[in-house]
Design an enzyme around this catalytic site. Structure first.
Site, PDB file in Angstrom:
ATOM      1  N   LEU A 507       0.820  -1.209   0.000  1.00  0.00           N
ATOM      2  CA  LEU A 507       0.000   0.000   0.000  1.00  0.00           C
ATOM      3  C   LEU A 507       0.853   1.257   0.000  1.00  0.00           C
ATOM      4  O   LEU A 507       0.423   2.308  -0.460  1.00  0.00           O
ATOM      5  CB  LEU A 507      -0.914   0.015   1.233  1.00  0.00           C
ATOM      6  N   GLY A 508       2.045   1.155   0.545  1.00  0.00           N
ATOM      7  CA  GLY A 508       2.919   2.306   0.629  1.00  0.00           C
ATOM      8  C   GLY A 508       4.145   1.964   1.434  1.00  0.00           C
ATOM      9  O   GLY A 508       4.310   0.841   1.913  1.00  0.00           O
ATOM     10  N   GLY A 510       7.014   3.940   4.276  1.00  0.00           N
ATOM     11  CA  GLY A 510       7.501   5.094   5.008  1.00  0.00           C
ATOM     12  C   GLY A 510       8.826   4.797   5.662  1.00  0.00           C
ATOM     13  O   GLY A 510       9.484   3.804   5.360  1.00  0.00           O
ATOM     14  N   GLY A 511       9.238   5.675   6.609  1.00  0.00           N
ATOM     15  CA  GLY A 511      10.500   5.462   7.298  1.00  0.00           C
ATOM     16  C   GLY A 511      10.500   4.195   8.125  1.00  0.00           C
ATOM     17  O   GLY A 511      11.541   3.592   8.369  1.00  0.00           O
ATOM     18  N   PHE A 512       9.334   3.761   8.598  1.00  0.00           N
ATOM     19  CA  PHE A 512       9.216   2.548   9.395  1.00  0.00           C
ATOM     20  C   PHE A 512       9.444   1.317   8.546  1.00  0.00           C
ATOM     21  O   PHE A 512      10.116   0.374   8.946  1.00  0.00           O
ATOM     22  CB  PHE A 512       7.799   2.528  10.005  1.00  0.00           C
ATOM     23  N   GLY A 513       8.886   1.303   7.366  1.00  0.00           N
ATOM     24  CA  GLY A 513       8.958   0.146   6.482  1.00  0.00           C
ATOM     25  C   GLY A 513       7.707   0.063   5.628  1.00  0.00           C
ATOM     26  O   GLY A 513       6.852   0.943   5.655  1.00  0.00           O
ATOM     27  N   PRO A 514       7.544  -1.011   4.834  1.00  0.00           N
ATOM     28  CA  PRO A 514       6.394  -1.132   3.937  1.00  0.00           C
ATOM     29  C   PRO A 514       5.108  -1.509   4.683  1.00  0.00           C
ATOM     30  O   PRO A 514       5.148  -2.109   5.757  1.00  0.00           O
ATOM     31  CB  PRO A 514       6.821  -2.260   2.983  1.00  0.00           C
ATOM     32  N   LYS A 529       1.829  -3.529   8.848  1.00  0.00           N
ATOM     33  CA  LYS A 529       2.970  -2.619   8.858  1.00  0.00           C
ATOM     34  C   LYS A 529       4.194  -3.407   9.300  1.00  0.00           C
ATOM     35  O   LYS A 529       4.271  -3.881  10.437  1.00  0.00           O
ATOM     36  CB  LYS A 529       2.679  -1.475   9.820  1.00  0.00           C
ATOM     37  N   ASP A 626       3.568  14.179  13.906  1.00  0.00           N
ATOM     38  CA  ASP A 626       3.778  13.922  12.474  1.00  0.00           C
ATOM     39  C   ASP A 626       2.453  13.937  11.718  1.00  0.00           C
ATOM     40  O   ASP A 626       2.203  13.091  10.863  1.00  0.00           O
ATOM     41  CB  ASP A 626       4.499  12.592  12.263  1.00  0.00           C
TER      42      ASP A 626
END
Length: 818
Positions: A507-508, A510-514, A529, A626
C-alpha cells in the site's frame, strides 16, 4: 408613392450600413490582404481573451509581433523573436505570395510563415484558443498555425510532439532573458517515443534535465511536478506516427500558461475567471541535472556527498569523485555471471537488487507485460542490466549503462539492477548486520536496552505467556505505562494474508517500512505494517506505536488489531482503510474531484476531533508530532482516521511544553519552535493541523510553491492573499460552490490562526473544534504566520545544527503516500 419610396431608400441605407458593420466585425479577429496590422493596432479573438499586435518587453525598446492573453504581461507567442524591430514602423500583413509576413520601415521582410502556398488568396485569423491560423480562403484548409510553431509558452491544446517516422518535432525554446525574447539556451522536446518523456536541452545538444516517462498520471522522473502542473495532461498518437502531449482544463473558467523559463525550468501561471490565481515553478536541484553522477551512479540530494555507487559497484575514477566530479560514474566490482554461463553448467547465476523511489534511467526499452514477466525476460537476456515496471507504461529494460539515476524521497519507481548472485548473498549479510547495528544504536537512550525492549514486546504481544497481567513498558521519558495485551498474529498467517508480502499488495512505504494489504481466513481485510530491517529508527518507533495506539479508541484514529514478533520480524496489524490516505485524493488531478466540500469539511472536522481526543480525552495525553496528509487514512465512507504514531510522545498532564534533542517529523508541517529549538507541545499539532486545513481547502501541497522572488510555501501564499484581501483565490476551483463560500473562507481563517508564528497565539485544539462547529462565531484576525519564506530541508538542517543551544539531531521524514 413618395412615402414608400422613402422607406425603400431607408432600407437600402440600413442594409448598406449593416453590411458594412458586419464586414467590419468579421475582420476584428482576421488579417486579410487588404487589412494589415500596423504598430499600435491589434486584432482580438472573438471572445476578447487574446490579442495580436506589437509589444516591447520590459526594459527593452525593441518591437515584436506577439499574441498575449488579457494583457502584454502574458505573452504566449512571438513572431519575430530573433529579428526585432528597432522602431514602430513595422507592419504585419498578407504577402503577395500568400504568406503572413512582418515588414520593417523599409518594407523588407524580417519574418515570414515561410510555407509553399499554391493559392495567394489567404487570411490569418486569431481564434478563441489563442491560435493564429493562416488559411486558404478558397478551400478553408489550414496552411500554417502558431500552435505548431511555438516559442517558449504553451496553453491548453498546444502540443509538444515528435514523429517517429520523419523525426519532425514541435519544440519549445526558452527566451534569453525576461527582457530579451530571442531564442535562448534551453529547448524542450518529446523524446524516447516508446516510453515518451520531455527532455530539456542546453544549446540544443546537451541534455539538461528530463521528466521521465509519462505514465498517464505523472512523469515518473519528476515527483516534484505537482498536480497543479498535471491538470488534463494527455498522451496521444496520430496515424502518421506522431506522438504528442497536450494539456487542458475541465473547468471552462480556468486557463493556464506553461512556459520554459530562461533558466531551463518550467513555470505555470494559472487563471480562474480571467484572474491570475497561481504561479508555480518546478524547483531544480543538483540531482536533476542530467547524468550528474555518471553511469550507475545514484544521486540523492538529501545526502552528502550527493553521489554514490550502487552495491557491487565502485567509483570509476576515485580521484575525480574526491573532487566532486562524478560524471565518470561507477563500474562493477564483480562481473555478471550470465555471460560466462554454459549450457548445463552449475555456474552461479544473476539476481536483482531492488532500489525504491528511483528515477527511471535514460534509454529505456519498453514492452508489455506484468512485473513477473519483466523479471523473467530480463534475466533470460544477458544484455539486460536492469528493469522497472509501471502499470501504465509496462516493462522497461536497460541494455546499456544506466545513466541519470536519482533517489527520491517519494514517487519514482522500484528499480531492479542486475548483480551476480554471490554479491546478493554477501550483501544481504552485510546489510542485515548494518541494520542491526543501527537499530541497537538508535534505541540506546530511549529504551533500557534493545534486547529488553524485544523481550517486553514478546511479553506484551503473547497472551498465552503473560496470562492476564498487564505489562509495564518504559517510554522515552522513563514513565511506566501499563499496557493492555494485544492479540498475537502468527507470521505464517500474515504471510498468507498478504500473498507472501507480494509487491502487488504493498500500500505504501515510510520510514518505518512497507505496509501491505492482507485478507485473513475469515475474510477480514487488514493492513500489515512491517518493520524494515534497514530502518535505523524503526524498532524505537515500533515500540512507541505499540505503547500509544494500544491505549487509544476513537472513531477518528486508526485501530490497532494486534502485532507479530516472530522470525526476527516486528509487525503491526491495523484495520484496513480502503480509500488509502488523504493525499492520494487531495493532490491527484483526477481523484480530487471526488472529494467535494461536504466531504472535505467532514474530513477537517474528523481530524480535529481525533486530535482533541489525543490532547484532552484519552487516557494518555499524546502529542502526535507527524500530522500530515499521508498520515490521514480514509475508510470506505471517507471518514478520516489519524495513523502512524511512531513519532508520538506521551506527556504529563501538567507539562505545557517538552524538549527533545531529536527533531522528527515532516518539514513543512513543523512549527518553528520545534524545527529550530526542539520544543513541542499541543500547539505543535495545532500548527500541523493548520497546514493540513489549508491544504484541504486549496488542494495544494504546502511545499508546492516555487516563486523565485518570494519562495512562498502554501502558508506564506495564504498569508499573502489574506493581506491582499484576495483569499478567495486560494480555494480549490474543483470544489468552489457559492453555497459553501462562507464555510470555506472560515476554514482558511481558522487555518491561518493555527499556523501563527508565536505558540501562545495559536488556539488550542478544543477552541479549533468550537470554531469549526460555529459555537465561536467571532474569529480574531490572524497575526504573523510562521515560515512565510519557504526553506528547503538542507538549509533548514544546517540552521538547526548551528543552534549550539539545542544541538538537535534532526530527522526529517518526507511526504509519502501510504
Amino acid at each position: 408613392m413618395g412615402f414608400p419610396c422613402q422607406i425603400n431608400h431607408l432600407l437600402i441605407v440600413l442594409h448598406i450600413f449593416c453590411s458594412f458593420y458586419l464586414c467590419l466585425s468579421s475582420v476584428d479577429d482576421t488579417i486579410t490582404s487588404t487589412r494589415p496590422i500596423r504598430d499600435l493596432e491589434t486584432i482580438s479573438s472573438n471572445n476578447s481573451d487574446f490579442k495580436l499586435g506589437f509589444f516591447s518587453p520590459e526594459n527593452s525598446t525593441h518591437r515584436y509581433v506577439a499574441i498575449w492573453y488579457l494583457s502584454e504581461s502574458y505573452v504566449i507567442w512571438i513572431a519575430n523573436r530573433d529579428q526585432p524591430l528597432n522602431d514602430s514602423s513595422g507592419v504585419l500583413k498578407i504577402h503577395k505570395d500568400g504568406n503572413l509576413v512582418v515588414l520593417n520601415g523599409k518594407e523588407s521582410v524580417i519574418w515570414s510563415t515561410n510555407v509553399s502556398i499554391g493559392a495567394t488568396n489567404t487570411s490569418a485569423q486569431l481564434d478563441d484558443s489563442g491560435n493564429l491560423i493562416l488559411r486558404d480562403d478558397k478551400s478553408g484548409t489550414t496552411i500554417w498555425d502558431s500552435f505548431t510553431h511555438p516559442t517558449d509558452a504553451a496553453v491548453a491544446q498546444m502540443k509538444i510532439a515528435a514523429n517517429r517516422i520523419t523525426g519532425k518535432k514541435i519544440e519549445y525554446v526558452s527566451r534569453k532573458s525576461s527582457s530579451d525574447p530571442s531564442s535562448g539556451y534551453f529547448t524542450g522536446s518529446l523524446e524516447r517515443l516508446d516510453a515518451p518523456e520531455v527532455f530539456f536541452w542546453y544549446n540544443k545538444t546537451k541534455p539538461y534535465w528530463r521528466t521521465g516517462p509519462w505514465n498517464g498520471r505523472v512523469f515518473l522522473g519528476s515527483p516534484r511536478m505537482l498536480t497543479e502542473y498535471l491538470y488534463g495532461w494527455r498522451l496521444d498518437h496520430d496515424d502518421d506516427g506522431t506522438v504528442y502531449l497536450t494539456y487542458s482544463f475541465a473547468d471552462p473558467s480556468a486557463f493556464g500558461i506553461l512556459s520554459l523559463t530562461p533558466y531551463g525550468t518550467l513555470k505555470l501561471v494559472r487563471f480562474l475567471n480571467k484572474k491570475e490565481v497561481l504561479t508555480l515553478e518546478v524547483d531544480q536541484n543538483e540531482c536533476d541535472m542530467y547524468g550528474k553522477c555518471g553511469p550507475f551512479g545514484s544521486c540523492d540530494n538529501s545526502t552528502t556527498p550527493i553521489c554514490s555507487c550502487f552495491e557491487g559497484f565502485e567509483a570509476r575514477n576515485p580521484e575525480q569523485w574526491k573532487n566532486k566530479n562524478w560524471t565518470s560514474g561507477c563500474m562493477r566490482k564483480v562481473p555478471l555471471n550470465c555471460g560466462n554461463m554454459k549450457n548445463g553448467s552449475d555456474v552461479e547465476h544473476d539476481e536483482f537488487l531492488v532500489y525504491h523511489n528511483m528515477k527511471v534511467p535514460d534509454f529505456a526499452e519498453r514492452s508489455d507485460g506484468n512485473q513477473d514477466k519483466c523479471r523473467t525476460d530480463c534475466l533470460a537476456n544477458c544484455s539486460c542490466l536492469g528493469y522497472a515496471y509501471d502499470s501504465y507504461v509496462g516493462c522497461m529494460y536497460w541494455n546499456k549503462d544506466m545513466i541519470d539515476l536519482q533517489k527520491f524521497p517519494y514517487g519514482g519507481v522500484d528499480l531492479f539492477i542486475r548483480v551476480p548472485s554471490q554479491l546478493l548473498v554477501t550483501g544481504k549479510k552485510g546489510r542485515e548486520y548494518k541494520a542491526l547495528s543501527i537499530s541497537i544504536i538508535g534505541t540506546i537512550g530511549t529504551l533500557t536496552i534493545a534486547v529488553g525492549g524485544a523481550y517486553l514486546l514478546w511479553r506484551t504481544c503473547t497472551p498465552k505467556h503473560t496470562g492476564n497481567q498487564p505489562q509495564n513498558l518504559i517510554t522515552g521519558d522513563q514513565n511506566q505505562i501499563k499496557l493492555d495485551e494485544l492479540p498475537l498474529f502468527d507470521f505464517e498467517k500474515l504471510a498468507i494474508a498478504t500473498n507472501n508480502f507480494h509487491f502487488g499488495n504493498m500500500l505504501g512505504k515510510g520510514g518505518f517500512g512497507p505496509v501491505y494489504k492482507g485478507q485473513l481466513e475469515d475474510g477480514q481485510e487488514i493492513a500489515v505494517k512491517r518493520l524494515s530491517k534497514a530502518s535505523g529508527q524503526g524498532l524505537e518507533e515500533f515500540m512507541n506505536e505499540v505503547v500509544v495506539v494500544s491505549k487509544l479508541q476513537h472513531r477518528n484514529l486508526v485501530r490497532l488489531l494486534g502485532c507479530c514478533v516472530e522470525r526476527d520480524e516486528q509487525m503491526l496489524v491495523y484495520e484496513f482503510m480502503p480509500n488509502k490516505s488523504l493525499d492520494s485524493f487531495l493532490f491527484d488531478p483526477l481523484r480530487r474531484k471526488a472529494v467535494d466540500w461536504k466531504k472535505r469539511f467532514n474530513i477537517i472536522e474528523g481530524i480535529a476531533r481525533g486530535i482533541l481526543y489525543l490532547h484532552r480525552d484519552s487516557r494518555l495525553r499524546i502529542i502526535h508530532r507527524d500530522l500530515k496528509a499521508s498520515n490521514i487514512l480514509l475508510d470506505g465512507e471517507m471518514n478520516p482516521k489519524i495513523s502512524d504514531f511512531g513519532l508520538a510522545r506521551i506527556v504529563k498532564c501538567d507539562d505545557d511544553e517538552a524538549n527533545t534533542r531529536r527533531v522528527v517529523g515532516t518539514y513543512g508541517y513543523m512549527p518553528p519552535e520545534y524545527a529550530m529549538e526542539g520544543l513541542f507541545s499541543e500547539k505543535s499539532d495545532v500548527y500541523s493541523f493548520g497546514v493540513l486545513l489549508l491544504e484541504i481547502v486549496s488542494g495544494r501541497r504546502n511545499t508546492s510553491f516555487y516563486n523565485h522572488e518570494q519562495s512562498l510555501s502554501l502558508v506564506g501564499f495564504a498569508w499573502k492573499l489574506w493581506n491582499e484581501g484576495n483569499v478567495m483565490s486560494l480555494i480549490d476551483p474543483e470544489i468552489w460552490d457559492p453555497m459553501f463560500e462562507s464555510s470555506m473562507l472560515r476554514c482558511i481563517h481558522i487555518g491561518l490562526l493555527c499556523v501563527e508564528e508565536l505558540t501562545k497565539e495559536r488556539p488550542t485544539i478544543s477552541t479549533v473544534v468550537l470554531m469549526l462547529i460555529s459555537e465561536i462565531t467571532h474569529l480574531p484576525s490572524p497575526r504573523q504566520v510562521a515560515f512565510v519564506q519557504k526553506q528547503n530541508c538542507r538549509s533548514s538542517e544546517s540552521s538547526q545544527k548551528s543552534q549550539s543551544s539545542s544541538n538537535n539531531n534532526v530527522t526529517i521524514s518526507e511526504i509519502q503516500g501510504r
